[in-house]
Design a protein around this motif. Structure first.
Motif, PDB file in Angstrom:
ATOM      1  N   GLU A 109       0.830  -1.213   0.000  1.00 41.32           N
ATOM      2  CA  GLU A 109       0.000   0.000   0.000  1.00 41.32           C
ATOM      3  C   GLU A 109       0.859   1.255   0.000  1.00 41.32           C
ATOM      4  O   GLU A 109       0.644   2.166  -0.792  1.00 41.32           O
ATOM      5  CB  GLU A 109      -0.855   0.050   1.266  1.00 41.32           C
ATOM      6  N   LYS A 110       1.812   1.310   0.899  1.00 37.09           N
ATOM      7  CA  LYS A 110       2.662   2.498   1.062  1.00 37.09           C
ATOM      8  C   LYS A 110       3.523   2.766  -0.162  1.00 37.09           C
ATOM      9  O   LYS A 110       3.810   3.910  -0.492  1.00 37.09           O
ATOM     10  CB  LYS A 110       3.554   2.343   2.286  1.00 37.09           C
ATOM     11  N   GLU A 111       3.954   1.701  -0.825  1.00 40.40           N
ATOM     12  CA  GLU A 111       4.876   1.838  -1.956  1.00 40.40           C
ATOM     13  C   GLU A 111       4.166   1.874  -3.309  1.00 40.40           C
ATOM     14  O   GLU A 111       4.812   1.967  -4.339  1.00 40.40           O
ATOM     15  CB  GLU A 111       5.899   0.698  -1.931  1.00 40.40           C
ATOM     16  N   ASN A 112       2.845   1.775  -3.307  1.00 43.81           N
ATOM     17  CA  ASN A 112       2.043   1.804  -4.539  1.00 43.81           C
ATOM     18  C   ASN A 112       2.377   0.677  -5.505  1.00 43.81           C
ATOM     19  O   ASN A 112       2.427   0.872  -6.718  1.00 43.81           O
ATOM     20  CB  ASN A 112       2.150   3.163  -5.235  1.00 43.81           C
ATOM     21  N   SER A 113       2.599  -0.506  -4.961  1.00 44.73           N
ATOM     22  CA  SER A 113       2.807  -1.688  -5.783  1.00 44.73           C
ATOM     23  C   SER A 113       1.478  -2.080  -6.428  1.00 44.73           C
ATOM     24  O   SER A 113       0.418  -1.652  -5.983  1.00 44.73           O
ATOM     25  CB  SER A 113       3.322  -2.833  -4.908  1.00 44.73           C
ATOM     26  N   GLY A 114       1.550  -2.914  -7.439  1.00 45.99           N
ATOM     27  CA  GLY A 114       0.343  -3.370  -8.122  1.00 45.99           C
ATOM     28  C   GLY A 114      -0.412  -4.471  -7.403  1.00 45.99           C
ATOM     29  O   GLY A 114      -1.401  -4.983  -7.921  1.00 45.99           O
ATOM     30  N   ILE A 115       0.050  -4.846  -6.223  1.00 48.44           N
ATOM     31  CA  ILE A 115      -0.676  -5.852  -5.446  1.00 48.44           C
ATOM     32  C   ILE A 115      -1.885  -5.162  -4.831  1.00 48.44           C
ATOM     33  O   ILE A 115      -1.752  -4.281  -3.994  1.00 48.44           O
ATOM     34  CB  ILE A 115       0.211  -6.472  -4.356  1.00 48.44           C
ATOM     35  N   VAL A 116      -3.063  -5.547  -5.286  1.00 48.07           N
ATOM     36  CA  VAL A 116      -4.299  -4.918  -4.826  1.00 48.07           C
ATOM     37  C   VAL A 116      -4.992  -5.809  -3.808  1.00 48.07           C
ATOM     38  O   VAL A 116      -4.663  -6.985  -3.672  1.00 48.07           O
ATOM     39  CB  VAL A 116      -5.252  -4.616  -6.003  1.00 48.07           C
ATOM     40  N   TYR A 117      -5.950  -5.259  -3.113  1.00 45.84           N
ATOM     41  CA  TYR A 117      -6.666  -6.036  -2.109  1.00 45.84           C
ATOM     42  C   TYR A 117      -8.084  -5.511  -1.959  1.00 45.84           C
ATOM     43  O   TYR A 117      -8.391  -4.380  -2.308  1.00 45.84           O
ATOM     44  CB  TYR A 117      -5.944  -5.990  -0.761  1.00 45.84           C
ATOM     45  N   GLY A 118      -8.936  -6.359  -1.429  1.00 45.34           N
ATOM     46  CA  GLY A 118     -10.307  -5.974  -1.172  1.00 45.34           C
ATOM     47  C   GLY A 118     -10.680  -6.188   0.282  1.00 45.34           C
ATOM     48  O   GLY A 118     -11.747  -5.818   0.716  1.00 45.34           O
ATOM     49  N   CYS A 119      -9.781  -6.804   1.035  1.00 46.57           N
ATOM     50  CA  CYS A 119     -10.024  -7.049   2.449  1.00 46.57           C
ATOM     51  C   CYS A 119      -8.678  -7.153   3.158  1.00 46.57           C
ATOM     52  O   CYS A 119      -7.643  -6.957   2.545  1.00 46.57           O
ATOM     53  CB  CYS A 119     -10.805  -8.347   2.648  1.00 46.57           C
ATOM     54  N   ARG A 120      -8.689  -7.504   4.406  1.00 47.88           N
ATOM     55  CA  ARG A 120      -7.451  -7.729   5.152  1.00 47.88           C
ATOM     56  C   ARG A 120      -7.566  -8.997   6.001  1.00 47.88           C
ATOM     57  O   ARG A 120      -6.800  -9.211   6.917  1.00 47.88           O
ATOM     58  CB  ARG A 120      -7.152  -6.545   6.074  1.00 47.88           C
ATOM     59  N   GLU A 121      -8.510  -9.820   5.662  1.00 47.82           N
ATOM     60  CA  GLU A 121      -8.776 -11.000   6.478  1.00 47.82           C
ATOM     61  C   GLU A 121      -8.507 -12.317   5.774  1.00 47.82           C
ATOM     62  O   GLU A 121      -8.831 -13.365   6.284  1.00 47.82           O
ATOM     63  CB  GLU A 121     -10.239 -10.973   6.945  1.00 47.82           C
ATOM     64  N   GLY A 122      -7.937 -12.296   4.587  1.00 50.56           N
ATOM     65  CA  GLY A 122      -7.633 -13.535   3.883  1.00 50.56           C
ATOM     66  C   GLY A 122      -8.848 -14.221   3.324  1.00 50.56           C
ATOM     67  O   GLY A 122      -8.880 -15.439   3.199  1.00 50.56           O
ATOM     68  N   ASP A 123      -9.853 -13.468   2.929  1.00 52.87           N
ATOM     69  CA  ASP A 123     -11.095 -14.081   2.500  1.00 52.87           C
ATOM     70  C   ASP A 123     -11.458 -13.824   1.042  1.00 52.87           C
ATOM     71  O   ASP A 123     -12.272 -14.519   0.489  1.00 52.87           O
ATOM     72  CB  ASP A 123     -12.228 -13.589   3.401  1.00 52.87           C
ATOM     73  N   CYS A 124     -10.859 -12.830   0.395  1.00 56.69           N
ATOM     74  CA  CYS A 124     -11.324 -12.492  -0.950  1.00 56.69           C
ATOM     75  C   CYS A 124     -10.370 -12.908  -2.060  1.00 56.69           C
ATOM     76  O   CYS A 124     -10.796 -13.050  -3.192  1.00 56.69           O
ATOM     77  CB  CYS A 124     -11.617 -11.007  -1.049  1.00 56.69           C
ATOM     78  N   ALA A 125      -9.083 -13.051  -1.777  1.00 51.45           N
ATOM     79  CA  ALA A 125      -8.067 -13.527  -2.714  1.00 51.45           C
ATOM     80  C   ALA A 125      -7.666 -12.529  -3.792  1.00 51.45           C
ATOM     81  O   ALA A 125      -6.957 -12.897  -4.721  1.00 51.45           O
ATOM     82  CB  ALA A 125      -8.486 -14.843  -3.358  1.00 51.45           C
ATOM     83  N   THR A 126      -8.066 -11.271  -3.696  1.00 51.50           N
ATOM     84  CA  THR A 126      -7.621 -10.304  -4.703  1.00 51.50           C
ATOM     85  C   THR A 126      -6.145  -9.970  -4.563  1.00 51.50           C
ATOM     86  O   THR A 126      -5.524  -9.487  -5.498  1.00 51.50           O
ATOM     87  CB  THR A 126      -8.426  -8.986  -4.640  1.00 51.50           C
ATOM     88  N   CYS A 127      -5.550 -10.259  -3.415  1.00 50.69           N
ATOM     89  CA  CYS A 127      -4.147  -9.899  -3.176  1.00 50.69           C
ATOM     90  C   CYS A 127      -3.193 -11.067  -3.395  1.00 50.69           C
ATOM     91  O   CYS A 127      -2.073 -11.057  -2.893  1.00 50.69           O
ATOM     92  CB  CYS A 127      -3.975  -9.320  -1.777  1.00 50.69           C
ATOM     93  N   ILE A 128      -3.598 -12.047  -4.185  1.00 48.59           N
ATOM     94  CA  ILE A 128      -2.675 -13.146  -4.484  1.00 48.59           C
ATOM     95  C   ILE A 128      -1.444 -12.570  -5.181  1.00 48.59           C
ATOM     96  O   ILE A 128      -1.558 -11.758  -6.099  1.00 48.59           O
ATOM     97  CB  ILE A 128      -3.334 -14.225  -5.354  1.00 48.59           C
ATOM     98  N   MET A 129      -0.281 -12.972  -4.699  1.00 55.73           N
ATOM     99  CA  MET A 129       0.984 -12.492  -5.269  1.00 55.73           C
ATOM    100  C   MET A 129       1.878 -13.685  -5.574  1.00 55.73           C
ATOM    101  O   MET A 129       1.726 -14.757  -4.995  1.00 55.73           O
ATOM    102  CB  MET A 129       1.683 -11.562  -4.283  1.00 55.73           C
TER     103      MET A 129
END
Length: 95
Positions: free
Chosen positions: A28-48
């Motif tokens: 988040e702080k570095e503006n990487s392309g890793i996106v997310y929709g939650c912070r609980e490990g439930d949505c999988a948008t942040c797979i890297m």
């Protein structure tokens, strides 16, 4: 606090982080392309993709393991919202 090195291959940036930090916090702080929709490990948008330093990340939790399997994630993929940096050097990019 102990430090580790995290590299975001998509933006060619390496930062020093405190051990125990979750990858998504730094992304988040570095503006990487890793996106997310939650912070609980439930949505999988942040797979890297973990390109290097797999052994320097926390072990996947039961929840993370389930989400990765449900999303047919590859062997070296993790959820950025769950993976904690334990030390050393880690290199990641968005999946």
């Amino acid at each position: 606090m102990a430090k580790a090195e995290l590299t975001f291959k998509d933006i060619n940036k390496t930062v020093s982080v405190t051990t125990g930090t979750r990858v998504i916090e730094v992304s988040e702080k570095e503006n990487s392309g890793i996106v997310y929709g939650c912070r609980e490990g439930d949505c999988a948008t942040c797979i890297m993709d973990v390109l290097d330093g797999w052994e320097n990340l926390s072990q996947p939790s039961v929840v993370e393991d389930r989400i990765l399997r449900e999303n047919a994630a590859g062997r070296h993929q993790r959820l950025a919202c769950q993976a904690q940096i334990l030390g050393g050097r880690v290199v990641v990019k968005p999946a």
